[in-house]
Write an enzyme that holds these catalytic residues in place. Structure first.
Site, PDB file in Angstrom:
ATOM      1  N   ASP A 540       0.821  -1.215   0.000  1.00  0.00           N
ATOM      2  CA  ASP A 540       0.000   0.000   0.000  1.00  0.00           C
ATOM      3  C   ASP A 540       0.856   1.266   0.000  1.00  0.00           C
ATOM      4  OD1 ASP A 540       0.864  -0.335   2.550  1.00  0.00           O
ATOM      5  OD2 ASP A 540      -1.112  -0.387   3.491  1.00  0.00           O
ATOM      6  N   ASP A 541       2.173   1.099   0.004  1.00  0.00           N
ATOM      7  CA  ASP A 541       3.063   2.249  -0.117  1.00  0.00           C
ATOM      8  C   ASP A 541       3.590   2.410  -1.536  1.00  0.00           C
ATOM      9  OD1 ASP A 541       2.819   2.890   2.503  1.00  0.00           O
ATOM     10  OD2 ASP A 541       4.598   1.785   3.127  1.00  0.00           O
TER      11      ASP A 541
END
Ligand code: ATP
Ligand code: MG
Length: 672
Positions: A540-541
Site C-alpha cells: 500500500d506504499d
C-alpha cells in the site's frame, strides 16, 4: 511492468562471503550447498522438517507419520484457512529451552548476560539459575493466580531478565503469553489486556531509558483500572527494579514479585512442565500497528519452536561458544524469536540490554560487544542510521574484533546504511544478514546465510529452507516468472507461520489470504536474474505516478544518497495530472542549513538516480519522522499531513515521540 530501481544500476557490487565465516559455515561455503538443502526442503518438506524436528528437540510423544508432518489450506474457496504442523505430537517449549540443556550438562553455562541502562549494572544468569527462577514464577502463577493451560498472561516489562523468565514460566504451564512493549501507553496496554482477556500482568515499577526515568507502574495503574471498567479484572505482579518509594500498590490486586518469590516453599523450584499439543497456542503478539488496528497474532508451540531454533542457528550460523546480542525488545517479534526463544532453544549465551545505544555515549553497543566478546549482533536499520548521524569516531574507538555476523531487520536497509554497517561497524570482516520476515511469519523468511551467500547491499537475498516465495502481478494476480516484480506471496506453509488472529479467524483469512492459494505478505518485492529478492516496501506504499509504479523505498533510497540527508520518508499525494505525486520528508544531518537550494538538490538527486518520472513534487524538511516504537515509519500520518488533512491524523499515541507531528506541521507552514 518494470519497477524502476536505482539499486539496479547504482550499487552492483556483490560481496563474497567472508572467508573465515565460510570455513565455519554449517550449511557449507558455496551457494550450491545452500541450494541443495533448499531443494530438499521444498521437494520433500515433510521428511525435511520431520528430520529437523527429531534432531533438535524433545517431544513427549511424536506425530503420527513423517510422511505428513503438516497440513494447510490457503484457499478460502475450499474451506476455512487452516494451518497445522506436527499435529498430534506433544512437547513443551520451556522444557526444550531450559531443562533439556541442564540434562545435557549445561547447568553452569550462562544463558543471559544482562547489561542495565547504566554502566556498571550488570549480571549473568546460568541455565541452572534460569531453571529455578522460571520454576518459581510458574509455581506462583499456578498456585496463587490459577494460571493453567490456555490462560492468557500479559507481560509489560523493560529489558530485564524477568522478561524471558516470564515468557518461559508462562509456557511451562501451557499458558499463553501476551508481551506488550514496555514503551506503550496505558491505552495501548489496556487494549491488549482487554482483547487477550488476561487475568494477570507481570510488570515492573519502573525503568530508565538513557537519563529518562519511566514510571511503568503509573501506566499500569491506569491500564488496569481501564481494563476493569471494561470487565477484565487483571492482577499485577510487580518487579522492584529501582525501589518501592512512592509506588502505589492496590490492595488485593498488586503484589511485589520479590516478596512473593521469597515466600514460596522449596518445592516451587521444581515445578513440572505441562505437556501440550504441538498446535497448542504459545503466545499472542499484537503487531506494531503501522498499517492500522493492531492484530493479535497467535503462534502455536511445535512449529514455532522448530522454526525459531532452525532459523536462529542457521541465519546467525550459531556455534556453541558464540555470544549473541540482539537489540530487539521482547515486545516485538524480533525479541520473541531472536532474543528469547531461538537463543534459548539453542542453549546459547546471549546479551540482554536494557538501555539505549547512545547512553551514556554513542559507543555503548560497541562497548558491550567488546565486553562480552559478542560474535553475532542483530539490530534494525533505523538504529544504524541514527548512529551514522554521530559519525565513525564512537565506533572506531572500540575494537569489535569478536564480531562475525551483523544482522538487520525491520525495513529495507538502504545502501548507505548497509555500507556503514559493513565497513565501519564490521570493518569488512563480518557478513551482513539482511533478514526479511514479519510478526506473522514467526521467523526469518528471506535472508543471506553467513559464510555462504554472496551479499548484494539492499537485498535480503534468498528464501530460507522450506520457504516458497512467489511474486504476483498486481493486475492479473498471476505469478511472475523469472526476474520481475510484484506482490510478495508465499505458496506453501512453513512451521513458524502464525495460525490465526486471536478471536478473529475471519480477519486473519481476509487480511492474509485475499488471493486463493497464497499467503499475502503485504510487501512488494523485485526478483533479479540471480533469484535475489529486493523488498520494495509495503504494497500500500507503492506509488502510481502517471501510470508508473514506484516503491516508496526506491525513492527513499535515492534521497538517502544525498550527502546531507540522514533519512527520509516518501508518501503519495493526490495529483491532478499524474494521479499521484511524490511527497518527500527529509531529515538532514545536524548543522545543515535548510535553504531552498538544498531542497531543490534533493529533487535533483532523485531525478538523477531514478529518472524524471520520480522527481519529487514536494520536499518537506523534518527534525524527526513519526515512528512506531519499533522504529517503523507511520506513513498514514505522513500522508495526512502531506494532504493537509490535519483533523484526520488518527491515533498518534503509539508513536515513539508524538511531538514530531507538531513539528512537522510547523515546518510545513514554512517550507512546502
Ligand atoms: P503492522 O503489520 O501492524 O503494520 P508491522 O508490519 O510494522 O506492523 P512487523 O511484523 O514487525 O510489524 O514488521 C514486518 C514488516 O517489516 C514486513 O512486512 C516488512 O514490511 C518490514 N521488514 C522487516 N524486515 C525487513 C527487511 N529485512 N527488509 C525489508 N522490509 C522488512
Ligand atoms: Mg505487518
Amino acid at each position: 511492468m518494470v519497477l524502476q530501481d536505482h539499486r539496479d544500476v547504482k550499487d552492483q557490487r556483490v560481496y563474497a562471503p567472508i572467508e573465515s565465516n565460510s570455513k565455519l559455515s554449517k550449511v557449507g561455503p558455496t551457494l550450491e550447498d545452500r541450494m541443495k538443502q533448499y531443494r530438499e526442503s521444498v521437494e520433500q518438506p515433510s521428511q525435511y522438517w520431520a528430520r529437523v524436528a527429531k534432531q533438535n528437540f524433545f517431544w513427549k510423544t511424536l506425530w503420527e507419520s513423517d510422511d505428513s508432518v503438516f497440513s494447510f489450506n490457503f484457499d478460502k474457496s475450499k474451506g476455512p484457512i487452516d494451518i497445522k504442523w506436527f499435529d498430534g505430537a506433544t512437547t513443551n517449549i520451556c522444557y526444550n529451552a531450559v531443562d533439556r540443556h541442564i540434562e545435557e550438562g549445561k547447568k553452569d553455562k550462562v544463558a543471559f548476560y544482562w547489561e542495565g541502562n547504566d554502566v556498571g549494572e550488570t549480571s549473568a544468569v546460568t541455565y541452572g539459575q534460569l531453571h529455578d527462577e522460571v520454576s518459581k514464577l510458574a509455581y506462583l502463577l499456578k498456585t496463587k493466580y490459577g494460571v493453567v493451560k490456555g490462560t492468557r498472561v500479559s507481560i509489560y516489562l523493560p529489558m530485564i531478565t524477568l522478561g524471558p523468565i516470564a515468557m518461559l514460566a508462562v509456557a511451562r504451564l501451557g499458558a499463553v503469553a501476551s508481551v506488550v512493549f514496555g514503551g506503550f501507553s496505558a491505552h495501548s496496554l489496556s487494549a491488549r489486556i482487554i482483547d487477550s482477556e488476561s487475568t494477570v500482568l507481570i510488570t515492573a515499577e519502573g525503568t530508565m531509558r538513557g537519563d529518562k526515568p519511566i514510571q511503568l507502574k503509573k501506566i499500569v495503574d491506569e491500564a488496569l483500572t481501564d481494563a476493569e471498567a471494561q470487565g477484565v479484572a487483571c492482577k499485577a505482579i510487580v518487579f522492584e527494579r529501582h525501589g518501592r518509594d512512592g509506588v502505589p500498590m492496590k490492595e488485593g490486586r498488586d503484589v511485589w514479585y520479590q516478596d512473593e518469590i521469597a515466600a514460596l516453599p522449596a518445592e516451587a523450584a521444581s515445578t513440572p512442565v505441562e505437556w501440550v499439543e504441538a498446535e497448542h497456542p504459545l503466545f499472542l503478539l499484537y503487531t506494531s500497528g503501522s498499517t492500522g488496528k493492531p492484530k493479535g497474532l497467535e503462534h502455536t508451540t511445535g512449529g514455532y519452536m522448530v522454526y525459531a531454533h532452525t532459523t536462529f542457528t542457521t541465519t546467525f550460523d550459531y556455534h556453541d561458544d558464540d555470544v549473541y546480542f540482539c537489540t530487539g525488545d521482547i515486545g516485538w517479534i524480533t525479541g520473541h524469536t531472536y532474543a528469547t526463544w531461538g537463543p534459548l532453544l539453542a542453549g546459547s549465551t546471549s546479551v540482554l540490554f536494557e538501555g539505549v545505544p547512545t547512553h551514556p555515549t554513542p559507543s555503548r553497543w560497541w562497548d558491550i560487544v567488546d565486553k562480552f566478546k559478542v560474535t553475532q549482533f542483530y539490530t534494525a536499520p533505523t538504529a544504524i542510521r541514527a548512529l551514522m548521524k554521530g559519525g565513525e569516531a564512537p565506533v572506531k574507538k572500540t575494537s569489535r574484533a569478536s564480531l562475525r555476523v551483523l544482522g538487520s531487520v525491520g525495513e529495507p536497509i538502504n545502501v548507505e546504511a548497509w555500507n556503514w554497517y559493513y565497513n565501519v561497524v564490521g570493518e569488512g570482516h563480518c557478513d551482513i544478514v539482511d533478514t526479511w520476515w514479519q510478526t506473522e511469519t514467526g521467523g526469518h523468511m528471506i535472508t543471506p546465510l553467513p559464510g555462504n551467500t554472496p551479499l548484494k547491499p539492499g537485498s535480503a537475498s534468498l528464501p530460507f529452507f522450506g520457504v516458497q516465495p512467489a511474486l504476483l502481478d498486481p493486475t492479473t494476480l498471476k505469478e511472475v516468472e523469472g526476474a520481475g516484480e510484484g506482490l510478495l506471496v508465499i505458496k506453501h506453509s512453513w512451521p513458524g507461520q502464525s495460525r490465526t488472529i486471536f478471536k478473529d479467524a475471519e480477519r486473519f483469512a481476509q487480511t492474509y489470504f485475499p488471493v486463493d492459494g497464497y499467503y499475502m505478505t503485504g510487501d512488494g518485492a523485485r526478483r533479479d536474474a540471480d533469484g535475489y529478492y529486493w523488498l520494495t516496501g509495503r504494497v500500500d506504499d507503492v506509488l502510481n505516478v502517471s501510470g508508473h509504479r514506484l516503491g516508496t523505498s526506491e525513492v527513499e533510497c535515492a534521497v538517502n544518497t544525498h550527502p546531507d540527508v540522514v533519512e527520509s520518508a516518501v508518501v503519495g499525494i493526490p495529483h491532478d495530472v499524474k494521479g499521484e505525486g511524490i511527497y518527500v520528508y527529509v531529515c538532514f544531518k545536524e548543522g545543515v542549513e535548510i535553504t531552498q537550494k538544498l531542497l531543490d538538490s534533493v529533487k535533483a538527486i532523485v531525478r538523477n538516480e531514478i529518472g524524471a518520472i520520480a522527481t519529487p513534487d514536494a520536499v518537506h524538511p523534518a527534525n524527526g519522522l513519526p515512528k512506531t516504537r519499533s522504529g517503523k515509519i507511520m506513513r498514514r500520518i505522513l500522508r495526512k499531513i502531506a494532504a493537509g488533512q490535519l483533523d484526520e491524523l488518527g491515533d498518534i499515541s503509539t508513536l515513539a515521540d508524538p511531538s514530531v507531528v507538531e513539528e512537522l506541521i510547523a515546518l510545513k507552514a514554512v517550507w512546502v
